[in-house]
Enzyme design. Structure first.
Site, mmCIF file in Angstrom:
data_model
loop_
_atom_site.group_PDB
_atom_site.id
_atom_site.type_symbol
_atom_site.label_atom_id
_atom_site.label_comp_id
_atom_site.label_asym_id
_atom_site.label_seq_id
_atom_site.Cartn_x
_atom_site.Cartn_y
_atom_site.Cartn_z
ATOM 1 N N LEU A 153 0.849 -1.187 0.000
ATOM 2 C CA LEU A 153 0.000 0.000 0.000
ATOM 3 C C LEU A 153 0.889 1.242 0.000
ATOM 4 O O LEU A 153 1.975 1.247 0.576
ATOM 5 C CB LEU A 153 -0.909 0.003 1.230
ATOM 6 C CG LEU A 153 -1.890 -1.160 1.397
ATOM 7 C CD1 LEU A 153 -2.872 -0.855 2.521
ATOM 8 C CD2 LEU A 153 -2.635 -1.452 0.111
ATOM 9 N N VAL B 230 13.430 14.380 -10.175
ATOM 10 C CA VAL B 230 14.125 13.220 -9.609
ATOM 11 C C VAL B 230 15.630 13.358 -9.759
ATOM 12 O O VAL B 230 16.393 13.139 -8.816
ATOM 13 C CB VAL B 230 13.634 11.913 -10.273
ATOM 14 C CG1 VAL B 230 14.484 10.729 -9.816
ATOM 15 C CG2 VAL B 230 12.167 11.670 -9.937
ATOM 16 N N HIS C 287 9.262 36.644 13.742
ATOM 17 C CA HIS C 287 10.684 36.907 13.477
ATOM 18 C C HIS C 287 11.528 36.151 14.502
ATOM 19 O O HIS C 287 11.222 36.185 15.690
ATOM 20 C CB HIS C 287 10.980 38.397 13.575
ATOM 21 C CG HIS C 287 12.439 38.712 13.462
ATOM 22 N ND1 HIS C 287 13.112 38.664 12.260
ATOM 23 C CD2 HIS C 287 13.364 39.058 14.408
ATOM 24 C CE1 HIS C 287 14.377 38.969 12.467
ATOM 25 N NE2 HIS C 287 14.551 39.210 13.766
#
Length: 462
Positions: A37, A177, A435
């Site tokens: 899966l 990739v 910040h």
């Protein structure tokens, strides 16, 4: 065998999202998958790659601090792989638990769509009101002599194998990739040569992002050769050699191994019965606005239908399609799919670039902030980068954003939501950013639209 409201073929991101959404809407749902899966993303793509990139980020940070980091000969690559496998297994177990919790009938078998309402799952015949296929893709192998030699890998093979950490690697393809793998292996101490067929890296993204990424990878030690067409892969004394031509110049790129990152193609082999006439366009399944194919009651999402090959795109399409089946009005805006490259620093983009808006005849205003003066960026290494926001020239509605900075993949989510909600620059200016944070770069870009800066001095916040 019971009949189902929806039979989902393929348990990658698109199929899983569709199955879970259908179950949540009360549909009796079947899910058919012959492998693990999670599909390519979880098992052979996004997750394992990002797990390894996280290790690479730590190593690169250690080097910046002056710590001694072993090279590829001494590095315990097995430990990095084990950490990657641990992440994959944990998420895979969670996915299986999710499927079980929603009482989705899971069939672990190879599926074939026989026609409207009929799917074979191994020896079983499943019937249902509708079928949704999300078969994913597999690495494309260009017709290059020698491409099947030992030591030539695809990304799937590289991530699944127990291969050693190479001293040198040649990467064919400078898309997402290829760029991520170049960043990864360079950080691990490997000598990387990247050959890209086009004139820039990640050609699907904004040109300025591409050019900046090339400069950053070169700084990390990656040799980049653009407009390079590979004609042959052959054995050499050092392992393998790729023969290429770049314009008038011919060359030889040598490495211990070769990674073929030349894109992916839909995994449609044996998915449909030979007698079932599914309309395709340029190798992809043709679908309408509801993702229904030319066969009534059969739907398709993800890599199989073309467009950006992204897990979150497939997920959004799966949910969208199921909601339309249920008669609902889907909330997701599928025209705004963010795209990310997980190099160091990261790239992210959504919506229109200034050039794309110009081609469409849309007037724009842009605001750009350089991250060299961002305090958080300086703290974390001070690499070059920027945030650019694109607004409609008259309404000042946010049309797009392009980012090159650490955590760009996190920042792009909020900007995607803002673009989908058609928020204006004035509305975006109302929020106060913490910040020090990378998000201050967004505020700085908002202010830069009218030529002012929120910084009182370099590196200080609002």
């Amino acid at each position: 065998m019971d009949s189902f409201d929806l039979i989902v073929v393929g348990a990658g991101p698109g199929g899983l999202a569709a199955a879970v959404r259908a179950a949540r809407l009360g549909m009796k749902t079947a899910l058919v998958e012959s492998r693990e899966l999670g599909g390519t993303c979880l098992n052979r793509g996004c997750v394992p790659t990002k797990a390894l990139l996280r290790s690479a980020e730590i190593l690169r940070g250690a080097r910046e601090l002056g710590l001694s980091v072993p090279g590829p000969e001494e590095l315990d690559f097995g430990a990095l792989r084990a950490k990657k496998d641990e992440a994959v297994e944990r998420l895979r177990a969670g996915t299986e638990a999710l499927v079980k919790s929603w009482k989705i009938s899971l069939f672990r078998a190879e599926a074939r769509v026989l026609g409207s309402g009929r799917v074979s799952a191994g020896e079983l015949l499943l019937t249902g009101k509708r079928i949704l296929v999300s078969p994913g893709g597999r690495p494309a192998l260009p017709p290059i002599p020698g491409i099947k030699l030992p030591g030539v890998y695809t990304s799937d093979g590289l991530l699944e194998s127990g291969s050693p950490l190479f001293q040198s690697l040649v990467i064919l393809g400078g898309g997402v990739v290829g760029a991520e793998m170049a960043s990864l292996y360079a950080a691990l101490g490997c000598r990387v040569t990247l050959l890209e067929l086009t004139d820039r890296l990640v050609p699907s993204m904004d040109r300025e992002l591409s050019q900046s990424l090339a400069q950053l990878l070169k700084k990390q030690g990656v040799q980049i050769i653009l407009s390079a067409k590979v004609s042959e892969i052959r054995k050499s004394d050092g392992g393998l050699a790729c023969v290429y031509a770049a314009g008038e110049r011919e060359g030889l790129a040598e490495g211990s191994a070769v990674l073929v990152a030349a894109g992916r193609r839909p995994a449609l082999d044996r998915l449909f019965d030979p007698g079932l006439e599914i309309k395709t366009e340029k190798g992809y399944i043709a679908v309408n606005g509801d993702f229904e194919t030319s066969v009534p009651g059969v739907f398709a999402v993800g890599d199989a239908v073309g467009g950006m090959q992204l897990a979150h795109k497939a997920e959004a399409e799966g949910v969208f399609s199921v909601e339309r089946m249920a008669g609902l009005a889907p909330e997701a805006d599928l025209s705004l799919i963010p795209s990310c490259v997980y190099t160091e620093p990261e790239l992210a983009s959504v919506g229109l670039t200034p050039d794309e808006a110009k081609l469409r005849g849309i007037p724009v205003k842009t605001g750009k902030s350089l991250m060299t003066s961002n305090a958080r960026n300086v703290i974390e290494g001070g690499q070059r980068g920027f945030v650019r926001l694109v607004f409609h020239g008259e309404t000042e509605v946010l049309l797009g954003a392009q980012l090159l900075c650490p955590k760009a993949s996190e920042l792009i989510g909020g900007l995607t939501a803002a673009a989908a909600a058609k928020m204006t620059r004035t509305q975006l200016l109302k929020g106060v950013r913490p910040h020090p944070s990378f998000s201050e770069g967004i505020f700085e870009a908002l202010a830069a639209v009218d030529g002012r800066s929120v910084h009182t001095s370099p590196g200080l916040g609002r």
